[in-house]
Design an enzyme around this catalytic site. Structure first.
Site, PDB file in Angstrom:
ATOM      1  N   SER A  41       5.835   3.543  10.757  1.00  0.00           N
ATOM      2  CA  SER A  41       4.957   2.672  11.534  1.00  0.00           C
ATOM      3  C   SER A  41       4.532   1.467  10.709  1.00  0.00           C
ATOM      4  O   SER A  41       4.533   1.511   9.477  1.00  0.00           O
ATOM      5  CB  SER A  41       3.713   3.441  11.968  1.00  0.00           C
ATOM      6  OG  SER A  41       2.808   2.595  12.646  1.00  0.00           O
ATOM      7  N   HIS A  42       4.138   0.424  11.411  1.00  0.00           N
ATOM      8  CA  HIS A  42       3.561  -0.748  10.757  1.00  0.00           C
ATOM      9  C   HIS A  42       2.194  -0.433  10.164  1.00  0.00           C
ATOM     10  O   HIS A  42       1.710  -1.144   9.302  1.00  0.00           O
ATOM     11  CB  HIS A  42       3.401  -1.883  11.767  1.00  0.00           C
ATOM     12  CG  HIS A  42       4.686  -2.522  12.137  1.00  0.00           C
ATOM     13  ND1 HIS A  42       5.626  -1.915  12.942  1.00  0.00           N
ATOM     14  CD2 HIS A  42       5.209  -3.713  11.780  1.00  0.00           C
ATOM     15  CE1 HIS A  42       6.656  -2.709  13.077  1.00  0.00           C
ATOM     16  NE2 HIS A  42       6.431  -3.813  12.387  1.00  0.00           N
ATOM     17  N   SER A  43       1.572   0.622  10.643  1.00  0.00           N
ATOM     18  CA  SER A  43       0.214   0.975  10.251  1.00  0.00           C
ATOM     19  C   SER A  43       0.193   2.349   9.597  1.00  0.00           C
ATOM     20  O   SER A  43       0.622   3.333  10.204  1.00  0.00           O
ATOM     21  CB  SER A  43      -0.685   0.974  11.493  1.00  0.00           C
ATOM     22  OG  SER A  43      -1.895   1.635  11.239  1.00  0.00           O
TER      23      SER A  43
ATOM     24  N   LEU B 127       8.250   0.248  16.148  1.00  0.00           N
ATOM     25  CA  LEU B 127       8.827  -0.931  16.796  1.00  0.00           C
ATOM     26  C   LEU B 127       9.188  -1.996  15.763  1.00  0.00           C
ATOM     27  O   LEU B 127       8.812  -1.903  14.601  1.00  0.00           O
ATOM     28  CB  LEU B 127       7.856  -1.515  17.834  1.00  0.00           C
ATOM     29  CG  LEU B 127       6.440  -1.799  17.349  1.00  0.00           C
ATOM     30  CD1 LEU B 127       6.274  -3.252  16.951  1.00  0.00           C
ATOM     31  CD2 LEU B 127       5.451  -1.455  18.441  1.00  0.00           C
TER      32      LEU B 127
ATOM     33  N   SER C  71      10.035  -4.408  13.028  1.00  0.00           N
ATOM     34  CA  SER C  71      10.545  -4.328  11.662  1.00  0.00           C
ATOM     35  C   SER C  71      10.638  -2.908  11.131  1.00  0.00           C
ATOM     36  O   SER C  71      11.386  -2.652  10.195  1.00  0.00           O
ATOM     37  CB  SER C  71       9.710  -5.193  10.716  1.00  0.00           C
ATOM     38  OG  SER C  71       8.417  -4.665  10.550  1.00  0.00           O
TER      39      SER C  71
END
Length: 130
Positions: free
Chosen positions: A11-13, A71, A73
């Site tokens: 995840s981005h986070s 999602l 990158s």
């Protein structure tokens, strides 16, 4: 179970990945190796090649690894890791992040093989919520 299919949540986070891990740990018991790669190396929103690679290694118990990105990158980063270090026993899946992770963990906990776990994650896209 020494050759369970492992699951990697990308995840981005880091908080999102950690929260999803907490959720699926409640469902999958201790039998499914789980790892997260959330955020950048310095803790910002984004993705990290090194964190994805480390998570794959952490989740690998001999049964293969399913990588579930959120999602953008995270998909590109996971793909780059797998292109640079190709393995037939590690696969990235196009699945909804939460529902796919739940389906993958439940299926892996039942002792299913890599292909079955990956397919369960993908098929979660078609499960209606109500």
């Amino acid at each position: 179970m020494s050759n369970s299919v492992g699951i990697v949540l990308v995840s981005h986070s880091s908080e999102l990945a950690a929260g999803l891990r907490l959720l699926v740990e409640q469902i999958g018991s201790d039998t499914v190796p789980l790892a997260t790669a959330g955020g950048t190396d310095d803790g910002r929103i984004g993705t990290s090649y090194d964190l994805v690679l480390a998570a794959i290694r952490e989740a690998d118990r001999g049964g293969g690894v399913v990588v579930i990105p959120d999602l953008g990158s995270s998909i590109l980063t996971a793909r780059t890791v797998l292109e640079d270090r190709p393995r037939t026993d590690v696969t990235i899946v196009d699945a909804p992040f939460v529902e796919g992770a739940v389906a993958a963990v439940v299926t892996a906990a039942s002792g299913a093989d890599l292909k079955t776990v990956a397919n369960a994650a993908k098929e979660a896209r078609h499960v209606l919520k109500f």
